[in-house]
Design an enzyme around this catalytic site. Sequence first.
Site, mmCIF file in Angstrom:
data_model
loop_
_atom_site.group_PDB
_atom_site.id
_atom_site.type_symbol
_atom_site.label_atom_id
_atom_site.label_comp_id
_atom_site.label_asym_id
_atom_site.label_seq_id
_atom_site.Cartn_x
_atom_site.Cartn_y
_atom_site.Cartn_z
ATOM 1 N N HIS A 88 0.799 -1.230 0.000
ATOM 2 C CA HIS A 88 0.000 0.000 0.000
ATOM 3 C C HIS A 88 0.826 1.272 0.000
ATOM 4 C CE1 HIS A 88 -3.969 -1.871 0.907
ATOM 5 N NE2 HIS A 88 -3.221 -2.781 1.485
ATOM 6 N N LYS B 52 -8.413 14.031 5.086
ATOM 7 C CA LYS B 52 -7.601 12.807 5.031
ATOM 8 C C LYS B 52 -6.540 12.971 6.109
ATOM 9 C CE LYS B 52 -6.831 13.838 0.619
ATOM 10 N NZ LYS B 52 -6.855 12.799 -0.380
ATOM 11 N N ARG B 53 -5.780 11.910 6.419
ATOM 12 C CA ARG B 53 -4.709 12.070 7.395
ATOM 13 C C ARG B 53 -3.799 13.230 6.979
ATOM 14 N NH1 ARG B 53 -4.236 8.166 11.635
ATOM 15 N NH2 ARG B 53 -2.340 9.337 12.076
ATOM 16 N N LYS C 1 0.729 14.341 1.402
ATOM 17 C CA LYS C 1 -0.626 14.645 0.938
ATOM 18 C C LYS C 1 -0.810 16.145 0.690
ATOM 19 C CE LYS C 1 -2.904 10.672 3.226
ATOM 20 N NZ LYS C 1 -3.782 10.048 2.226
ATOM 21 N N THR D 282 -8.669 6.639 -1.707
ATOM 22 C CA THR D 282 -10.014 6.111 -1.901
ATOM 23 C C THR D 282 -11.058 7.206 -1.652
ATOM 24 O OG1 THR D 282 -9.859 5.280 0.368
ATOM 25 C CG2 THR D 282 -9.589 3.679 -1.414
ATOM 26 N N LYS E 9 -14.847 8.466 -3.327
ATOM 27 C CA LYS E 9 -16.059 8.761 -2.558
ATOM 28 C C LYS E 9 -16.638 10.117 -2.940
ATOM 29 C CE LYS E 9 -14.295 5.750 0.898
ATOM 30 N NZ LYS E 9 -13.577 5.468 2.127
#
Length: 824
Positions: A363, A556-557, A562, A667, A671
Site C-alpha cells: 500500500h 484525510k490524514r 498529501k 479512496t 467517494k
Amino acid sequence: AWRKFSPAGFTTKDEFEAECVRHVETTLARSLYNCDELAAYSGTALAFRDRLIIDWNKTQQRQTFVDQKRIYYLSLEFLMGRTLDNAMLNVGLKKVAQEGLGDLGFRIEDVVNQEHDAALGNGGLGRLAACFLDSLASLNYPAWGYGLRYRYGIFKQEIENGYQVEIPDYWLDFNPWEFARHDVTVDVQFYGWVNKYTNDEGKQVVSWQDGELVTAVAYDVPIPGYGTSTVNNLRLWSSKASSGEFDFSKFNSGDYESAVADQQRAETISAVLYPNDNLERGKELRLKQQYFWCAASLHDIVRRFKKTQRKWSEFPDQVAIQLNDTHPTLAIVELQRILVDKEGLEWDVAWGIVTKTFGYTNHTVLPEALEKWSVPLMQNLLPRHLSIIYDINLFWLQSVERRFPKDRDMLARVSIIEESQPKMVRMAYLAIVGSHKVNGVAELHSDLIKTTIFKDFVKVYGPDKFTNVTNGITPRRWLHQANPRLSELIASKLGGYDFLKDLTLLNKLEPFIDDKEFKKEWAEIKYANKVRLAQHILKTTGVSVNPKSMFDVQVKRIHEYKRQQLNIFGVIRRYLAIKAMTPEERKKLLPRVSIFGGKAAPGYWMAKTIIHLINKVGEVVNKDPDVGDLLKVIFIEDYNVSKAEIICPASDISEHISTAGTEASGTSNMKFVLNGGLIIGTLDGANIEITREIGEQNVFLFGNLAEDVEDLRHNHYYGHYTLDPELAKVFDCIKSGTFGKEGGFDSLISAIADNGDYYLVSDDFHSYCKTQDLIDESYRNQEEWLSKSILSVARMGFFTSDRCINEYADSIWNIEPLEVKDED
Ligand code: DL6
Ligand code: PLP
C-alpha cells in the site's frame, strides 16, 4: 421459515417495535418512560443484531458444510465506522425501523447518531479493509476477516487554541455488535529459546521452549452483505493473561501487585491501535501485536482445516490468506513453523504449501512506511521465527544465485536481512518471497513498485508475480447510506436500486445530463447536503458558513506527502488577493469555504504544525470584515468515518493533491466523485484512472508528473532552485506574524524554502493556483458544472469494491461465491 418462529425475524413495523421495546425493557432493564435516544439506539441495535445472528449462523453452517475454499483477510486495521445504519440497509428494513421509531417518538437520524464509531484503523488502509468485508459478504464469498480487538481505537482529536490534542478513544462501553467467544482461545508464546535435537527415530527436531504465554480470546463481529442472506465473520482477538501465567503462588503469598502486573502486561498487547499512518517506528509492543494476532489467526485457520481431515497438500485449495500490507507477514513464518515443527512436514513441501497460500498487497512506496524489524529484537521475542527467517533467506538467496551467479550486489540487494547495524529483517521482501502474488492498489502504484522498491524481485521472478488491483469503495455505505436522496434520485431514473450491486449501471444516467428537471433535483440535493454540513460546522466550530459558497474540501490524514500545506498556502494567497481588492472588485468574487479535516500522528511534528497553521489562518480570515463570506477557513475536528459520511456528499470540489508518485491510490477521491463532487488533483494514484474513466474535461489536473519527480528533487539537492514568487509572498505574510506568533511556522517554511522541498510544493504552486482560478471560472457556469457532476457519477462504475473483490477472487485467491438459500 425460521422467521415465522422467532420474534427476531420481524418484517413489519409493529413486529420491529415489539422487539425494540422488549430489548429496552428486558435486556436493558429500563422502563419505556425512561427511554432516551441512547436507549432507543440500544434497543434498535439489539433487535437488528438478533436478526443478523440467525443468518450469520446459517452462513457459517453452510460454509462449513460445503467446505469450499475460503479467503482469510488479515488486517491490523478495520476502520468500520458505525454499524446500525448499514445493518438496517443491508437487511432491507430501514424504512420499517424508521416508522417504528417514529411511533415511539424518535427520529431515526438521532438514534443512529448515538452510535460510537468503531475506529480500529488509521485511514485509507483500514477503511479499504472495511469496504472489502462489505463486498465479500455482498458477493457471497466465504470469507473471514482477522484483526485485533483494540480497547482504544484511533484517538479522538480535539483542537485547543489551534493545536491538536489527543483524547483516548474508549469505545467498548456498549458494543452490541461483538460476541465474546470465551471458548475460542489460543495460547500464544513469546520469548524463550530454541531446542534442536535428534529424536529416538533419528530425526532432527526443533522445539521452541519456555518464555511466556498470552491468551488470545476471539470476539466475533457479524458482517452482513447487501441484499443477500450471507453474513460473514470478522474475528478480532483480545489478549489476556494465560491461566498458565497467572501466578497464584505470588497471589497467595500476598504479592498481589506483581500478579496483577503480569495480567496487565498481557492485556497491553491488544490495548491500543498504533496511531501512525504510513509510518513504522519499530516498537517492540507493535511486533508483539503482530505476532499475537498472526499466531492466533493461523492457529484458528489450521484448526478449521484439520477438522476436514484432508491432506496437507490440499491446504492451498481450501485456504487463501491475503496480507493487508506487511503487518501480517509473520503469518508466513508461523505457517512454515506449524507445518515443519509441529506437523513434521519436510521443509520444501511445507514451503510449497505456504507460498501457494499467501498473497501480499503493498500500500505504499514511502520509505518511512516500509517495515523493518531489528534482528536482536526478533531474536529475543521470537527466536524460532528468526531462525526460520534465516533459513527462508538462505534458500531464497541460493535460488537467486543460481539465476544470477556471482552477482554479489544483487544478493545483498534482495536479501531479506539487511546487513546494517543492527541487522534488520525487511518485511516486504519476506512477504514477496512467501507469497504467490504481490499487488499494488492502483495502476501507477503497481507500476512504480515494479520499477523502484521491488525491481530486483521482478528480475528474479519475472513480471507475472506482480499485479495490480485498483482499489474500490462500497457504494452501499458511500452512496446509498451517506447520500440517501441522491441514491433515491438515481434509482428513480434507473428503475430501482440494482446499481448498488452492479455499479456500472450508473452509466444509464448519461442521457440525463441535459434533463432540466433532473439537473434541478441533482443541484437541490447537493445544496441540502451542504446545508447539513454547514449546520455541523456551526455546531462544532461556531463559524457560520454560507451553503451557497463553493465548498472546497480536503479531508484525510495530515501528511506532508498529501500536501495540506499546498492547500493552505493557496488559501493564504487567496486571502491576500481579497485584501488587495477594492470593494467593487470583491463584489465580483465567488465565495468559497475551504474545509480541512484529518488527524496528525501524535509524534509527527510537521503535520501538527500544518494543523496549527490551518486553524490560525481560519481565526484571522473568518473574522476579517474585508473578507466576509468571500472566504471561510474551517478545520473540522476529529475526522472519522461518520464525519466522512456527512462531508463527502457536501463537497463541490475536493483536493487530492499529493506529490505525484507518493499516494498509492487514495479512496476518498472515489467517494467524493461518486457523490457528485468534482476533484482537483495531481496525476497520482487512482486519480489517473478516475480521469480515464470520467474524462479529462471533468477533472482539474495540475502539477508535475511522477516520472519527473526524481529529477526535480535531484536539482533541488544541487541547489538549482528558486522559490515560486507567489509562494514567497505567502511565506512573507506568515513570517510577518499575520497568523500568530512570528517564527511559529518557520520549520514548515524552511522545509520548502531552504531544505530541498522534498514534496515539491514550490514546483507545483503556480500550476495549483492557476487551476484553482480555473475552478472559480468553471463554477460560475452552474449548468456546465452540473453536467460534469452527473457525467462523472455516471462513469464511476469501475470504482466499486465489488469489482475489486471479484478481481482478487479470480486472479489471486481462486475462490467461488457460495450462496446461502433462504430455505437452508
Ligand atoms: O490502499 C489503501 C490506501 C491507499 O488508498 C493510500 O493511498 C495509501 O496511502 C494507504 N497506505 C497506507 C500504508 N500504510 N502502511 N503501512 O496506509 O493505503
Ligand atoms: N480516513 C477516513 C475516515 C476515511 O473515511 C477515508 C476514506 O477514504 C480515508 C481516511 C482515506 O482517505 P484518502 O484516500 O483521502 O487518504
